[in-house]
Design a protein around this motif. Sequence first.
Motif, PDB file in Angstrom:
ATOM      1  N   THR A 254       0.871  -1.177   0.000  1.00 19.62           N
ATOM      2  CA  THR A 254       0.000   0.000   0.000  1.00 19.62           C
ATOM      3  C   THR A 254       0.899   1.215   0.000  1.00 19.62           C
ATOM      4  OG1 THR A 254      -1.745  -1.136   1.254  1.00 19.62           O
ATOM      5  CG2 THR A 254      -1.790   1.281   1.235  1.00 19.62           C
ATOM      6  N   ALA A 255       0.876   1.984  -1.072  1.00 13.34           N
ATOM      7  CA  ALA A 255       1.682   3.201  -1.186  1.00 13.34           C
ATOM      8  C   ALA A 255       0.752   4.402  -1.149  1.00 13.34           C
ATOM      9  CB  ALA A 255       2.484   3.187  -2.475  1.00 13.34           C
ATOM     10  N   THR A 256       1.109   5.394  -0.385  1.00 12.93           N
ATOM     11  CA  THR A 256       0.261   6.579  -0.262  1.00 12.93           C
ATOM     12  C   THR A 256       0.897   7.777  -0.950  1.00 12.93           C
ATOM     13  OG1 THR A 256       1.190   7.569   1.769  1.00 12.93           O
ATOM     14  CG2 THR A 256      -0.360   5.712   2.041  1.00 12.93           C
ATOM     15  N   SER A 257       0.047   8.741  -1.287  1.00 10.42           N
ATOM     16  CA  SER A 257       0.492  10.022  -1.818  1.00 10.42           C
ATOM     17  C   SER A 257      -0.576  11.063  -1.488  1.00 10.42           C
ATOM     18  CB  SER A 257       0.699   9.958  -3.332  1.00 10.42           C
ATOM     19  OG  SER A 257      -0.503   9.584  -3.988  1.00 10.42           O
ATOM     20  N   ARG A 258      -0.198  12.296  -1.514  1.00  8.49           N
ATOM     21  CA  ARG A 258      -1.147  13.350  -1.151  1.00  8.49           C
ATOM     22  C   ARG A 258      -2.358  13.363  -2.077  1.00  8.49           C
ATOM     23  NH1 ARG A 258       2.374  18.793   0.259  1.00  8.49           N
ATOM     24  NH2 ARG A 258       3.524  17.957   2.059  1.00  8.49           N
ATOM     25  N   ASP A 259      -2.132  13.143  -3.364  1.00 11.33           N
ATOM     26  CA  ASP A 259      -3.224  13.233  -4.330  1.00 11.33           C
ATOM     27  C   ASP A 259      -3.931  11.904  -4.571  1.00 11.33           C
ATOM     28  OD1 ASP A 259      -1.361  11.843  -5.801  1.00 11.33           O
ATOM     29  OD2 ASP A 259      -1.130  13.372  -7.358  1.00 11.33           O
ATOM     30  N   GLY A 260      -3.463  10.857  -3.930  1.00 10.44           N
ATOM     31  CA  GLY A 260      -4.103   9.552  -4.087  1.00 10.44           C
ATOM     32  C   GLY A 260      -3.757   8.843  -5.376  1.00 10.44           C
ATOM     33  N   ALA A 261      -2.796   9.362  -6.139  1.00 14.73           N
ATOM     34  CA  ALA A 261      -2.449   8.746  -7.422  1.00 14.73           C
ATOM     35  C   ALA A 261      -1.898   7.337  -7.251  1.00 14.73           C
ATOM     36  CB  ALA A 261      -1.427   9.614  -8.156  1.00 14.73           C
ATOM     37  N   THR A 262      -1.379   7.028  -6.065  1.00 13.94           N
ATOM     38  CA  THR A 262      -0.838   5.696  -5.797  1.00 13.94           C
ATOM     39  C   THR A 262      -1.929   4.707  -5.389  1.00 13.94           C
ATOM     40  OG1 THR A 262      -0.420   6.371  -3.513  1.00 13.94           O
ATOM     41  CG2 THR A 262       1.404   6.580  -5.078  1.00 13.94           C
ATOM     42  N   GLY A 263      -3.142   5.201  -5.207  1.00 16.07           N
ATOM     43  CA  GLY A 263      -4.253   4.351  -4.786  1.00 16.07           C
ATOM     44  C   GLY A 263      -4.832   4.724  -3.446  1.00 16.07           C
ATOM     45  N   VAL A 264      -4.005   5.268  -2.554  1.00  9.41           N
ATOM     46  CA  VAL A 264      -4.464   5.687  -1.227  1.00  9.41           C
ATOM     47  C   VAL A 264      -3.988   7.115  -0.986  1.00  9.41           C
ATOM     48  CG1 VAL A 264      -4.345   5.260   1.257  1.00  9.41           C
ATOM     49  CG2 VAL A 264      -4.432   3.329  -0.329  1.00  9.41           C
ATOM     50  N   ALA A 265      -4.926   8.010  -0.743  1.00  9.88           N
ATOM     51  CA  ALA A 265      -4.589   9.412  -0.482  1.00  9.88           C
ATOM     52  C   ALA A 265      -4.186   9.580   0.979  1.00  9.88           C
ATOM     53  CB  ALA A 265      -5.775  10.319  -0.809  1.00  9.88           C
ATOM     54  N   LEU A 266      -3.126  10.344   1.208  1.00  9.27           N
ATOM     55  CA  LEU A 266      -2.681  10.613   2.575  1.00  9.27           C
ATOM     56  C   LEU A 266      -1.843  11.873   2.613  1.00  9.27           C
ATOM     57  CD1 LEU A 266      -2.246   9.863   5.571  1.00  9.27           C
ATOM     58  CD2 LEU A 266      -0.247   8.529   4.838  1.00  9.27           C
ATOM     59  N   ASP A 267      -2.268  12.809   3.446  1.00  6.06           N
ATOM     60  CA  ASP A 267      -1.441  13.953   3.827  1.00  6.06           C
ATOM     61  C   ASP A 267      -1.059  13.711   5.275  1.00  6.06           C
ATOM     62  OD1 ASP A 267      -0.318  16.332   4.624  1.00  6.06           O
ATOM     63  OD2 ASP A 267      -1.916  17.610   3.862  1.00  6.06           O
ATOM     64  N   VAL A 268       0.182  13.328   5.511  1.00  2.51           N
ATOM     65  CA  VAL A 268       0.587  12.929   6.863  1.00  2.51           C
ATOM     66  C   VAL A 268       0.492  14.076   7.864  1.00  2.51           C
ATOM     67  CG1 VAL A 268       2.092  11.074   6.052  1.00  2.51           C
ATOM     68  CG2 VAL A 268       3.043  13.369   6.411  1.00  2.51           C
ATOM     69  N   ALA A 269       0.462  15.304   7.375  1.00  3.22           N
ATOM     70  CA  ALA A 269       0.377  16.459   8.256  1.00  3.22           C
ATOM     71  C   ALA A 269      -1.056  16.777   8.671  1.00  3.22           C
ATOM     72  CB  ALA A 269       1.001  17.681   7.586  1.00  3.22           C
ATOM     73  N   ASP A 270      -2.021  16.047   8.149  1.00  2.28           N
ATOM     74  CA  ASP A 270      -3.438  16.284   8.417  1.00  2.28           C
ATOM     75  C   ASP A 270      -3.996  15.088   9.184  1.00  2.28           C
ATOM     76  OD1 ASP A 270      -6.315  16.166   8.103  1.00  2.28           O
ATOM     77  OD2 ASP A 270      -6.137  17.673   6.531  1.00  2.28           O
TER      78      ASP A 270
ATOM     79  N   ARG B 196      -6.442   9.541   9.677  1.00 10.19           N
ATOM     80  CA  ARG B 196      -7.532   8.674  10.153  1.00 10.19           C
ATOM     81  C   ARG B 196      -8.276   8.046   8.983  1.00 10.19           C
ATOM     82  NH1 ARG B 196      -8.148  12.949  13.923  1.00 10.19           N
ATOM     83  NH2 ARG B 196      -9.801  13.862  12.645  1.00 10.19           N
ATOM     84  N   ALA B 197      -8.518   8.832   7.940  1.00 12.06           N
ATOM     85  CA  ALA B 197      -9.221   8.305   6.771  1.00 12.06           C
ATOM     86  C   ALA B 197      -8.409   7.219   6.084  1.00 12.06           C
ATOM     87  CB  ALA B 197      -9.523   9.443   5.795  1.00 12.06           C
ATOM     88  N   MET B 198      -7.098   7.422   5.987  1.00  6.06           N
ATOM     89  CA  MET B 198      -6.228   6.400   5.405  1.00  6.06           C
ATOM     90  C   MET B 198      -6.297   5.109   6.206  1.00  6.06           C
ATOM     91  SD  MET B 198      -3.089   4.791   6.132  1.00  6.06           S
ATOM     92  CE  MET B 198      -2.351   5.932   7.305  1.00  6.06           C
TER      93      MET B 198
ATOM     94  N   LEU C 121       1.473  10.265  13.960  1.00  7.23           N
ATOM     95  CA  LEU C 121       0.065  10.041  13.643  1.00  7.23           C
ATOM     96  C   LEU C 121      -0.136   8.751  12.867  1.00  7.23           C
ATOM     97  CD1 LEU C 121      -1.109  13.636  12.624  1.00  7.23           C
ATOM     98  CD2 LEU C 121      -1.608  12.423  14.758  1.00  7.23           C
ATOM     99  N   CYS C 122       0.772   8.457  11.940  1.00  2.34           N
ATOM    100  CA  CYS C 122       0.643   7.232  11.145  1.00  2.34           C
ATOM    101  C   CYS C 122       0.848   5.994  12.008  1.00  2.34           C
ATOM    102  CB  CYS C 122       1.627   7.246   9.988  1.00  2.34           C
ATOM    103  SG  CYS C 122       1.186   8.411   8.675  1.00  2.34           S
ATOM    104  N   VAL C 123       1.861   6.012  12.865  1.00  5.40           N
ATOM    105  CA  VAL C 123       2.084   4.873  13.752  1.00  5.40           C
ATOM    106  C   VAL C 123       0.884   4.689  14.673  1.00  5.40           C
ATOM    107  CG1 VAL C 123       3.519   3.969  15.615  1.00  5.40           C
ATOM    108  CG2 VAL C 123       4.596   5.065  13.643  1.00  5.40           C
ATOM    109  N   GLN C 124       0.416   5.772  15.236  1.00 10.74           N
ATOM    110  CA  GLN C 124      -0.731   5.703  16.154  1.00 10.74           C
ATOM    111  C   GLN C 124      -1.971   5.159  15.458  1.00 10.74           C
ATOM    112  OE1 GLN C 124      -2.667   9.432  17.420  1.00 10.74           O
ATOM    113  NE2 GLN C 124      -2.327   8.748  19.533  1.00 10.74           N
ATOM    114  N   ALA C 125      -2.273   5.677  14.273  1.00 13.84           N
ATOM    115  CA  ALA C 125      -3.492   5.275  13.570  1.00 13.84           C
ATOM    116  C   ALA C 125      -3.438   3.827  13.101  1.00 13.84           C
ATOM    117  CB  ALA C 125      -3.739   6.200  12.379  1.00 13.84           C
ATOM    118  N   LEU C 126      -2.229   3.349  12.804  1.00 14.12           N
ATOM    119  CA  LEU C 126      -2.089   1.989  12.280  1.00 14.12           C
ATOM    120  C   LEU C 126      -1.693   0.965  13.349  1.00 14.12           C
ATOM    121  CD1 LEU C 126      -0.352   2.929   8.929  1.00 14.12           C
ATOM    122  CD2 LEU C 126      -2.631   1.913   9.172  1.00 14.12           C
TER     123      LEU C 126
END
Length: 213
Positions: free
Chosen positions: A28-44, A49-51, A98-103
């Motif tokens: 699962t690869a993330t990117s801000r715009d979701g072009a990789t399949g999963v959208a994620l702005d780590v600063a938000d 949480r949505a990711m 945030l990513c470690v906590q959420a996952l």
Amino acid sequence: MHILITGGNRGIGLGLAAHYRAAGHAVTATSRDGATGVALDVADAGSVRAMAGQIAEPVDLLVCNAGVFHDRDEALAGGYGADMWAETFAANVTGVFLCVQALLPNLRAADGAKVAIISSQMGSSTKAPGNALIYRASKAAALNLGINLSAALRPEGIAVGIYHPGWVRTDMGGDAAAIAVAESVAGLSARFAALDLATTGCFENWDGRPHAI
């Protein structure tokens, strides 16, 4: 294995995603715009949480790779604005947490999960030439966060490693950098494979050499 890579749309993150897919792993690869399949702005926090809400399966390896470097050309007198500090720390430090906590539920569901935090030699106290103050401070904070997370997660059987990926020829590293993405990826993937509870909390170079904190 299921591997989740933040900032998986370019540079080292893109290279790691391709490497693990070629090896037959689920990525699962993330990117801000979701072009990789999963959208994620780590600063938000809401985006994080949505990711996490989209990831139902265990995560064997979480690679916290997403980050920003805005202050390479700032002057001490008049530069380094407060908004730049806030944005950089939100992405490079808070975003990791945030990513470690959420996952955490996904990491706990895996057998011997690992967290790899991409920091930088620029976060080491031995590398302090007096420039790029915000980026250096953020990577030092990411290093400290990783060491503390390793202590917090060790009782749960989750290992945490912190890594300098090398000076890599990417958009961030520039064309004059020392090594290619493929070389960094080969080294980092070997470091991640070697990471376990015996080495949790390590700060290592991409090539396996320990790095001074």
